[in-house]
Write an enzyme that holds these catalytic residues in place. Structure first.
Site, PDB file in Angstrom:
ATOM      1  N   HIS A 525       0.830  -1.212   0.000  1.00 39.74           N
ATOM      2  CA  HIS A 525       0.000   0.000   0.000  1.00 39.74           C
ATOM      3  C   HIS A 525       0.861   1.258   0.000  1.00 39.74           C
ATOM      4  O   HIS A 525       0.671   2.158  -0.828  1.00 39.74           O
ATOM      5  CB  HIS A 525      -0.907  -0.024   1.238  1.00 39.74           C
ATOM      6  CG  HIS A 525      -1.709   1.216   1.456  1.00 39.74           C
ATOM      7  ND1 HIS A 525      -3.080   1.241   1.324  1.00 39.74           N
ATOM      8  CD2 HIS A 525      -1.364   2.477   1.817  1.00 39.74           C
ATOM      9  CE1 HIS A 525      -3.526   2.460   1.568  1.00 39.74           C
ATOM     10  NE2 HIS A 525      -2.495   3.230   1.894  1.00 39.74           N
ATOM     11  N   GLU A 526       1.821   1.310   0.899  1.00 45.14           N
ATOM     12  CA  GLU A 526       2.614   2.528   1.042  1.00 45.14           C
ATOM     13  C   GLU A 526       3.674   2.661  -0.052  1.00 45.14           C
ATOM     14  O   GLU A 526       3.852   3.731  -0.645  1.00 45.14           O
ATOM     15  CB  GLU A 526       3.290   2.558   2.421  1.00 45.14           C
ATOM     16  CG  GLU A 526       2.327   2.541   3.599  1.00 45.14           C
ATOM     17  CD  GLU A 526       1.441   3.759   3.673  1.00 45.14           C
ATOM     18  OE1 GLU A 526       1.720   4.763   2.979  1.00 45.14           O
ATOM     19  OE2 GLU A 526       0.453   3.722   4.422  1.00 45.14           O
ATOM     20  N   HIS A 530       0.886   4.141  -3.013  1.00 44.80           N
ATOM     21  CA  HIS A 530       1.051   5.593  -3.054  1.00 44.80           C
ATOM     22  C   HIS A 530       2.252   6.011  -3.891  1.00 44.80           C
ATOM     23  O   HIS A 530       2.336   7.164  -4.330  1.00 44.80           O
ATOM     24  CB  HIS A 530       1.213   6.148  -1.638  1.00 44.80           C
ATOM     25  CG  HIS A 530      -0.043   6.117  -0.830  1.00 44.80           C
ATOM     26  ND1 HIS A 530      -1.237   6.620  -1.290  1.00 44.80           N
ATOM     27  CD2 HIS A 530      -0.285   5.639   0.426  1.00 44.80           C
ATOM     28  CE1 HIS A 530      -2.166   6.464  -0.357  1.00 44.80           C
ATOM     29  NE2 HIS A 530      -1.617   5.867   0.678  1.00 44.80           N
ATOM     30  N   GLU A 582      -6.603   6.752  -1.282  1.00 48.42           N
ATOM     31  CA  GLU A 582      -6.468   5.588  -0.401  1.00 48.42           C
ATOM     32  C   GLU A 582      -7.025   4.343  -1.074  1.00 48.42           C
ATOM     33  O   GLU A 582      -6.477   3.251  -0.935  1.00 48.42           O
ATOM     34  CB  GLU A 582      -7.176   5.840   0.929  1.00 48.42           C
ATOM     35  CG  GLU A 582      -6.530   6.914   1.798  1.00 48.42           C
ATOM     36  CD  GLU A 582      -5.067   6.643   2.109  1.00 48.42           C
ATOM     37  OE1 GLU A 582      -4.676   5.461   2.193  1.00 48.42           O
ATOM     38  OE2 GLU A 582      -4.306   7.614   2.258  1.00 48.42           O
TER      39      GLU A 582
END
EC number: 3.4.14.4
Length: 799
Positions: A525-526, A530, A582
Site C-alpha cells: 500500500h505505502e 502511493h 487511499e
C-alpha cells in the site's frame, strides 16, 4: 461489581511509574509488547498477559518510584459490555501503553538527546491539533488537564464519589473521556470524525470541578473554563455530531460563516496565485463595510512579508488577502526545540532539514517546508526518524488544508531489510505488473527509503500503521519519498481475535496469517500503492511531462487531459481526493498481493501462499463492511477516507458477481439481525483479479489526467449506500453500528534530560496511563503558558 472483581481491586498495588535511564552501553531486558493501531478494532490484552498491576508480577525496569495515586485497573470485570451511544467512548475502551524501551535503549546518548528535543517539539506542536479540531477542544483541555494535575487521582476519585455523586464507573468514564481527548487531540475521533461526549452527566462533572483542589486553587479560572465549554462539550445537535463544512458540520479550517462557494473561490484564488493551502485557514469577516476572505498562514511571525503574504485585492468580485501569524506561540516553542535538536543532528541533511522546517514555521513558507522535506527524503536510514509539519488533509472538508502532525521514531533495522528487497525489485519486476501500462507510470521510479519504525512520539489525531510521505507531488516526482511502517503500532493487530460477520473457519485462518498479511499489505500500500502512477502535467517551464501525440485518453481516444500550472490533485479532486487515493493504494496492494515472488520476499512458504492471499482479500472485504460504521446517514456522507475506500472496493467485488463475495443477512444468537460475509478463494485470481484490474486502471487513468469529473462519477457511484436491492447497506448500517467494537487509545512515554543523557519515562499499562503521561508531559509553569495560549486562540480564531 462481583466479589472476584472486588478482590482484584484489593490486590492492586499503588501506582508504579518506571523511569529507565539508558547509558550507551546498557541494554534493556524488557519484552517488545506493542500497542494497537488507531484504525483497528481492539480488545483488551489476552488473559496470558502478565499485568504490571498484580503483586508478584515481574518488572524489567532499572528502578521504580511510588507515586501518590492509585492505579486504575485496565481490565473490566465483565467479559462484555454495551457500546452505548455512538457519541460516548465505551467504558471498556482498551487504554494501552506504546512500548519503545528496547528500541530507545539501542540509541547513543547523542541520538537520545536528538530524539528528546524532537519529541518536545512534537508535543508543543500537538496543541495546534486541538485548535484545528473544534472551537471547544482547547478549553476542554485546559479544564480537564488542570483538574487532573491539581491532585492525585485517588484523592480526586474520593472527591468524585464522596462529594459529587459519581459512581466508580462514572469516574472511570471520565478517565476514558480524557484519554480519548488526548489520543485524538480533540473531542472528535481522528478515525471517523465523530464527536464524543462524557458519559457522566454535566451536573456531576460540574460538581466535581467545584469540589476539586483545582477550584480551590484557582476558582475564577475553573468557573471561566466551565462557563465556556460545558455547553459545547455536551452539545449533540445534528450539526455538531461530525466534522464537516458549515452549516452541516464543524470545522476549524473555515470560520462558521464560510460557505462552499467561499471554499471554491479560495481554491480558484490560490490556483491563480500558484499557492498551496497546506498551512492555512480561511477566515471571513467584515472590514470597513466590506466582506474579506482572509487566507491565514500558520507562522511565528506576523505582518506582511510579500510574496508569502498578499495585501487585499479583488478577485471575481470578492476581497481576498493572505495574512499570517496563526498558531504563533506554539510554533515558536517548536522552533526552539528544533534548534536544540539541530545541535545533536547526525548528518548534514538533518541539519538542513531542521533549518528549513524552522524557516517554514517562522515565515509561513510552504516552499521552505518543501526544501526541508527534500533534505528529509535524502537523509537515508537514520537511527532516529522524524517528520513534522502540516501533513494530512483528511479533515479539511475540501481536502486542501492539512492537520499538523509530528512523529519521532527509532528505526527497526532488522524489520526494514525485507522492505529494502521489495524496493530494489519494484521497478523491474512489480510495477510493470500493474494494469494501466507504461504510459501512465513514472518514467523513472524514485526508490524510496522504506523503514520499519518503533514510535516514541506521535502528535496528531491518531496513529496510522503506515505512512507514505511527503505529500508534496513535486517533491515526490523530483526527489522521491519515504515509506514507513510503524512496527510497534501495527504489530498489535496480531492479538485481535474474533469479531462479527465472519465464520469460525475464517477467524481461524485470519488468526494464523493475519499478522504477516497485514505487514505485506501495508508495505504494498505505502510503497507501490502511493508510490506509483504518473501525473500528466504542465511543468513550470511550460512544457508537458508527457508526449501528447503518444498518450491519449484510453476510454475516449481523445487527447489526454493534464494538470495545468497551479492545479494539483487535491485542488481538482477536492473533498474526494483522500478517499480516492487511499482506494487506489489499497487496490494496488490487493492486486499485487496475488504475486508469488512478492510473497517470497516476506518468507511466505509455498504451503501458506494461498491462505495468505485469501486472508489479504478477506480482510479487505471485511474492512469494507465494518467501515460502514463511518458513514453518516443523516448527512449522506462518509466520515473517514480509508473506510470509504474499503467500502468502495467491497462494492466493486460484489458487482463483479460470479460468487466472488457473498454478503447475506442472518439472525444472530441474540435474535437480532446479523450479517455473514464470505469470500470464494477459487474466484480471486479470475473474477477478482479482473474486476480489480479494470477498476484500478480507471482510478489511475482519471487521476493521471486530472479528470475529476469522470473519476468522481465512478467513485461516487460505488460510494453510495443503497437502501434497497440485494445489498441494502443503508438498512445494514444499523447492524454494523450495533456490532462495532471499541477502538484502542494509546499512551506514549515521555523523555527528560538527566545530566548528559536522556531518560525515557514509561508507564504501567492501565486505564489512567494516558492521564499520567499528560500530567507529567510539561511543567506547571509551562502548562500556565499553554492554557493562556489556548484561551487566546479560542478568543480570536474567527478574527
Amino acid at each position: 461489581m462481583n466479589r472476584s472483581c472486588r478482590l482484584l481491586q484489593l490486590l492492586l498495588h499503588r501506582q508504579h511509574r518506571r523511569v529507565s535511564q539508558w547509558k550507551p552501553s546498557s541494554s534493556s531486558s524488557s519484552g517488545s509488547h506493542r500497542g494497537l493501531s488507531s484504525g483497528v478494532h481492539a480488545q483488551v490484552l489476552p488473559p496470558s498477559y502478565a499485568s504490571p498491576l498484580i503483586p508478584g508480577c515481574r518488572h524489567n525496569t532499572h528502578r521504580h518510584r511510588h507515586l501518590a495515586s492509585q492505579r486504575l485497573s485496565l481490565r473490566q470485570c465483565s467479559s462484555s459490555s454495551s457500546m452505548g451511544s455512538q457519541h460516548e467512548l465505551p467504558l471498556d475502551t482498551p487504554i494501552l501503553y506504546l512500548k519503545v524501551e528496547e528500541a530507545f535503549a539501542g540509541l547513543t546518548a547523542k541520538e537520545r538527546r536528538y530524539a528528546h528535543h524532537l519529541s518536545q517539539a512534537s508535543w508543543w506542536g500537538g496543541f495546534m491539533v486541538l485548535c484545528q479540531t473544534s472551537p471547544e477542544s482547547p478549553v476542554i483541555f485546559n479544564l480537564l488537564t488542570r483538574l487532573f494535575r491539581s491532585q492525585p487521582l485517588d484523592t480526586l476519585k474520593e472527591v468524585a464519589v464522596g462529594k459529587a455523586g459519581f459512581t466508580e464507573d462514572e469516574f472511570k468514564s471520565l478517565i476514558v473521556y480524557y484519554s480519548g481527548l488526548m489520543f485524538n487531540l480533540g473531542n472528535y475521533l481522528g478515525f471517523g470524525d465523530r464527536k464524543f461526549v462524557p458519559s457522566v452527566s454535566r451536573e456531576k462533572l460540574e460538581s466535581l470541578v467545584r469540589a476539586s483542589k483545582a477550584s480551590l486553587e484557582a476558582p475564577a479560572e475553573m468557573e471561566k473554563y466551565m462557563s465556556r465549554v460545558l455547553g459545547p462539550m455536551y452539545d449533540l445537535e445534528e450539526n455538531k455530531k461530525f466534522l464537516g463544512m458549515p452549516p452541516g458540520g464543524v470545522t476549524m479550517y473555515f470560520t462558521p460563516n464560510c460557505t462552499q462557494e467561499d471554499a471554491d473561490l479560495a481554491r480558484e484564488f490560490m490556483a491563480a496565485k500558484n499557492m498551496e493551502a497546506w498551512n492555512t485557514r480561511l477566515l471571513k469577516y467584515e472590514e470597513a463595510g466590506q466582506t474579506v476572505l482572509d487566507i491565514r498562514l500558520a507562522s511565528v511571525e506576523n505582518g506582511p512579508a510579500p510574496p508569502i503574504t498578499l495585501p487585499t485585492e479583488d478577485f471575481q468580485g470578492h476581497k481576498f488577502r493572505v495574512s499570517r501569524g496563526d498558531h504563533s506561540f506554539f510554533l515558536a516553542k517548536m522552533n526552539e526545540e528544533l534548534r536544540l535538536a539541530g545541535t545533536y543532528a547526525g548528518t548534514p541533511d538533518e541539519i538542513k532539514m531542521l533549518e528549513k522546517y524552522r524557516q517554514s514555521f517562522r515565515e509561513g513558507s510552504v516552499q521552505a517546508h518543501k526544501d526541508g522535506s527534500t533534505a528529509w527524503v535524502k537523509n537515508r536510514s537514520p537511527a532516529v526518524e522524524s517528520y513534522t509539519g502540516f501533513i494530512e488533509v483528511y479533515r479539511d472538508p475540501v481536502n486542501q488544508r492539512a492537520e499538523f502532525e509530528s512523529f519521532v521514531a527509532v528505526v527497526n533495522r532488522e524489520q526494514s531489510r525485507k522492505f529494502d528487497t521489495l524496493v530494489e525489485r519494484a521497478e523491474e519486476e512489480f510495477l510493470p505488473l500493474l494494469p494501466w501500462g507504461r504510459e501512465f507510470e513514472e518514467d523513472t521510479f524514485m526508490r524510496p527509503d522504506f523503514s520499519s519504525l518503533d514510535v516514541v512520539t506521535f502528535a496528531s489525531s491518531g496513529l496510522p500503521i503506515g505512512i507514505n510521505i511527503p505529500n508534496y507531488k513535486d517533491v515526490k516526482e523530483e526527489h522521491g519519498f519515504k515509506n514507513v511502517s510503524l512496527t510497534n503500532v501495527m504489530a498489535a493487530r496480531t492479538g485481535i481475535k474474533g469479531g462479527p460477520f465472519l465464520s469460525a473457519a475464517d477467524h481461524v485462518v485470519r488468526e494464523k496469517h493475519g499478522a504477516l498479511s497485514l505487514e505485506i499489505q501495508v508495505g504494498l500500500h505505502e510503497l507501490l500503492g502511493h508510490g506509483c502512477g504518473k501525473f500528466l502535467r504542465r511543468k513550470d517551464d511550460g512544457t508537458l511531462n508527457f508526449d501528447p501525440e503518444k498518450i491519449k485518453n484510453p476510454y475516449t481516444g481523445e487527447a489526454a487531459g493534464f494538470y495545468e500550472k497551479g492545479d494539483n490533485y487535491n485542488s481538482l479532486f477536492t473533498n474526494l481526493a483522500s478517499a480516492y487515493e487511499e482506494c487506489r493504494a489499497e487496490t494496488v496492494a490487493l492486486y499485487l498481493g496475488l504475486v508469488d515472488p512478492i510473497l517470497d520476499i516476506f518468507g511466505v512458504g509455498e504451503n501458506d501462499r494461498e491462505d495468505l492471499k485469501y486472508v489479504s482479500w478477506l480482510d479487505m472485504m471485511y474492512a469494507g463492511l465494518k467501515g460502514l460504521e463511518m458513514y453518516q446517514p443523516t448527512q449522506g456522507k462518509w466520515g473517514q477516507a480509508h473506510s470509504q475506500a474499503r467500502y468502495v472496493i467491497l462494492r466493486v467485488a460484489l458487482e463483479a458477481g460470479g460468487g466472488l463475495v457473498t454478503l447475506t443477512e442472518t439472525k444472530g444468537d441474540d435474535g437480532l439481525p446479523d450479517l455473514l460475509l464470505s469470500l470464494d478463494r477459487t474466484k480471486m485470481k479470475s473474477v477478482g483479479r479482473k474486476a480489480m484490474g479494470d477498476f484500478l486502471t480507471k482510478l489511475q487513468v482519471y487521476r493521471s489526467m486530472g479528470d475529476s469529473k469522470a473519476g468522481r462519477a465512478m467513485f461516487e457511484k460505488y460510494s453510495e449506500v443503497p437502501s434497497e436491492g440485494t445489498h441494502p447497506f443503508a438498512k445494514w448500517h444499523e447492524i454494523v453500528v450495533r456490532k462495532r467494537r471499541p477502538r484502542m487509545v494509546l499512551a506514549m512515554p515521555n523523555t527528560r534530560i538527566a545530566g548528559d543523557d536522556v531518560e525515557l519515562v514509561s508507564y504501567a499499562e492501565a486505564a489512567d496511563c494516558v492521564v499520567q503521561s499528560w500530567v507529567e508531559r510539561f511543567s506547571p509553569a509551562q502548562y500556565e503558558e499553554v492554557e493562556a495560549a489556548l484561551v487566546a486562540f479560542s478568543d480570536a480564531w474567527t478574527k
